[in-house]
Design an enzyme around this catalytic site. Sequence first.
Site, PDB file in Angstrom:
ATOM      1  N   GLU A 149       0.862  -1.176   0.000  1.00 52.18           N
ATOM      2  CA  GLU A 149       0.000   0.000   0.000  1.00 52.18           C
ATOM      3  C   GLU A 149       0.904   1.233   0.000  1.00 52.18           C
ATOM      4  OE1 GLU A 149      -3.469   1.747   3.025  1.00 52.18           O
ATOM      5  OE2 GLU A 149      -1.899   0.430   3.782  1.00 52.18           O
TER       6      GLU A 149
ATOM      7  N   CYS B  97      -4.561  -3.513   3.705  1.00 56.21           N
ATOM      8  CA  CYS B  97      -4.196  -3.150   5.074  1.00 56.21           C
ATOM      9  C   CYS B  97      -5.331  -3.322   6.086  1.00 56.21           C
ATOM     10  CB  CYS B  97      -3.655  -1.714   5.084  1.00 56.21           C
ATOM     11  SG  CYS B  97      -2.608  -1.311   6.511  1.00 56.21           S
TER      12      CYS B  97
ATOM     13  N   LYS C 198      -9.762   0.950  -1.549  1.00 56.69           N
ATOM     14  CA  LYS C 198      -9.865   0.419  -0.190  1.00 56.69           C
ATOM     15  C   LYS C 198     -11.236   0.714   0.421  1.00 56.69           C
ATOM     16  CE  LYS C 198      -7.258   0.773   4.188  1.00 56.69           C
ATOM     17  NZ  LYS C 198      -6.160   1.547   4.823  1.00 56.69           N
TER      18      LYS C 198
END
Length: 273
Positions: A41, A143, A107
């Site tokens: 990321e 993440c 995300k």
Amino acid sequence: MPRIALCQLNSGDDAEANLDSVRTEVARAAARGARVVVFPEATMVRFGRPLAPIAEPLDGPWASAVAETAREHDVLVVAGMFTPSGDGRVRNTLLVTGLGKHLGYDKIHLYDAFGFAESETVAAGSHLVTFEAEGTVFGVATCYDLRFPELFRCLADDGADVVLVPASWGAGAGKREQWELLVRARALDSGCWVLACDQADPAATGLEVNPKSPTGIGHSMVADGFGRVTAALGPAPETLLADVGAAEAIHARGVTGVLANQRLSGGPVGRLG
């Protein structure tokens, strides 16, 4: 059974310098037989700096240069970047490019936790992404998504056997233990391979650590559908190569029954009240 490279590195403030690192690591990974090359990321630029001025669309110069690198080495590259959201914020996007693909995953779960408020500068995505490459169906997550098991179950329901998880994990007490536990748990409760590629720990290479931003702890790892860690790195920049495939994931799901026996996701169990 594709060979996948997890390139654990430190991103800096300069998107062009980070692009040079991508070019170098893709060439090295391809020379070692990798067909899929995964970066963390925020590969485009690290967290802890203004993101809106550097955000670009998927057909912009940065993503196009990564796509050209993927074509040059005949691989698929997954790398974290930032794209404009249209409301002054950005989207935290995983670029997936190469082997005939060029798409992005925004995300879904934003890191509004541990004193950090990602949603102040980042707009959340709303769509899952799966794709086929090298005879394998992949899903992607980013993440903080690791804390949400239903996302990984949905990716498995959509056919994913391997989930790639680029990250820039926040440091702090207990955070490495949580990282390792969550990677293993998401593999176990989806029956998928989970390959998590974190930013290297800046402290491991003498770089300044920003205590207010998640800039990585390293310890990228690979877990199989039984939750077993099959490979892992330390905190410093390094590349891990893993050969994974659908057969192992199918076997794990058959043994554990994690998809066949689920009852709270579109199954027969209702709610009272």
